[in-house]
Design an enzyme around this catalytic site. Sequence first.
Site, short mmCIF file in Angstrom:
data_model
loop_
_atom_site.label_atom_id
_atom_site.label_comp_id
_atom_site.label_asym_id
_atom_site.label_seq_id
_atom_site.Cartn_x
_atom_site.Cartn_y
_atom_site.Cartn_z
N GLU A 1 1.46 17.53 -37.86
CA GLU A 1 2.20 16.49 -38.60
C GLU A 1 3.45 17.06 -39.25
O GLU A 1 4.50 16.40 -39.29
CB GLU A 1 1.29 15.82 -39.64
CG GLU A 1 0.05 15.14 -39.06
CD GLU A 1 0.34 14.15 -37.94
OE1 GLU A 1 1.48 13.66 -37.84
OE2 GLU A 1 -0.58 13.89 -37.14
N ASP B 1 2.56 19.21 -31.16
CA ASP B 1 1.35 19.97 -30.78
C ASP B 1 1.64 21.47 -30.70
O ASP B 1 0.90 22.29 -31.24
CB ASP B 1 0.82 19.49 -29.42
CG ASP B 1 -0.21 18.38 -29.55
OD1 ASP B 1 -0.64 18.08 -30.68
OD2 ASP B 1 -0.58 17.80 -28.50
#
Length: 645
Positions: free
Chosen positions: A494, A557
Amino acid sequence: MNKVIGGAGDLINAKLADYKDNLYLAVNGAWQQKATIPADKSRTGGFTDLDEGVEKTLMKDFHEFANDEDKVEDARLLQAVKLYRLANNVEHLSKFHQQPILKDMQRITDLKSIDDLGKNLAQLSKNGFPLPIDISIEADMKDTSKNVVYVNGAGLILPDKTYYDEKNESGKQLLAKYADVSGRLLSMIGYQLDEAKEIVEKALKFDKSLVPIVKSSEEWADYTKSYNPMKFDEFVNKSNILDLKNLVVDLVNDTPEKVIITEPRYLDNLNKLVNADTFENIKAWMMVKFLTGNASILDEEFRQVIGEYNLALSGAKELKNRTKYAYNFAAGIFSEVVGFYYGQKYFGQKAKEDVRSMVKKMISIYEQRLSENTWLSEDTKKKAIVKLDKIVIKVGYPDKIDEVYSKFEINENDSLYDNVSLIKKIMTQDQLDQYKKPVDRTKWLMPGHMVNACYDPSRNDITFPAAILQAPFYSLEQTSTQNFGGIGAVIAHEISHAFDNNGAQFDEYGNMNNWWTKEDYAKFKKLTQKMIDEFEGIPYAGHKVNGKLVVSENVADVGGLRCALEAAKSESDFDDKAFFINWARVWRNKSTQQLTEMFLSIDVHAPAPLRANVQAQNMDEFYDAFNVTEKDGMWLDKDKRVNIW
């Protein structure tokens, strides 16, 4: 060439693999073979299993509350319980049957002409009718302290433009099912079968006219392209058929200087799509969309019929039972209320503080990595660190519940449809009222009982709801290495969104603002292109991955995994194998073919097994951990490994 990838069928049938050949299957292969997707769901696995656990916990509480209101301490939660009880009262709802929706369907059938539609746009919008053009109120991307008017076009019936391709058999089958279900629903509210069939044909004709015009999911994934400011005077002249001025002015009770166009191509084609010749098709489209969108809140018979289309779309074998449906429906309407209750009872302040400190640690690791970055100039580094330091952390559940929930009152003597219609009107008006208010930066994008996490580029904040903060993501019973491979990677993921291909275009206050040097941004674009290329065209479930669609999540990611790995390595008990094993474990997933196909078309995330494998392949430490060589399936040449942050 990436050697590790297999389709969903391969994953389902595969035997336990070696870590060197397929990390995902080595960790999850035995589970994959035995795992059964619940009949009323379209997938199972890490996120879904946690979600099911939360669902069971809260359903038990709701059942107790419904039988003993004195146990409910919050007045807003009591209204959620009443909605649950009403939605679960099949006998009561069957007394109303189709009656509640007839008056609203009549409002559409009463429209006599395209001029009539234009004059009524604002009122129809306030009452939640589907329209060929509408508005929403959101923060101005260039000045996120203020709310502005965004102009939106109509959405397609099927999930994405790709479903309408001549070669897409699933799309043809789904449209046929939608036509069948819509016709039956129209007959259930009083239309003759031939008349119902004609209405559906007209609706599908308008839907088909939208296909070449509307944005694809790939286009929507480029977030900043939705920001196209236009002077209000120019906007109102974009149609000589609809009263666009009336639409906006009546809804926000003001004449704005500008509006933001989310789909310029749609607005440029508005006269072609919406005119006297297409009026009857639009009217039919409004009727069908409105009826299918509200059928499940009439009674159980209607829910079962519209459910046939939903099952065809998702691949689930059966609908949720009525009680589970009632809980999920009430928890959806009262999401912030339920999330607040869940967070306080099952997560608590202590855990909130523990996870917050973990987030701060990940931010400090990220800051260190930015400082040591070799491809950014010092000027861009400094600005990136400023943005990083300004990220607002939201953990567990919000400190307060939005005031709008205090306005929801459930009348259990009335129909479910009428109760929900009133709530929707309150919510719509509340959103419109935000136009004259400053942006509330304390708002959460996700409720506390949701198993997920997110980054909001317009607020520069990260949210970790209480429900995701469980094993295998996070547990005091897991080692620190396992936690970093789980929730640590999610947290850093995030944070990485602040610097993905979309987030990188927003500054520390969430304003769309170029804070990069020209040279640095060119380097960044090259790296993101490498990420697009790494995933582009990977075969999966009989289809192929769209690298552009999934690039932002893949950038997050790889940045998240890299950062979590650095954090884990700083601990005295670091275990490289355990780190990658838990990373792969959280991505275990088994989905229906239908859901897999839909996600490949619309989801900005790559398929879970690919997230587990390909991102591990990008980490040099993975090769050392499992002694992976060029002979092994997980090997990826060094010059093909993508690392951005």
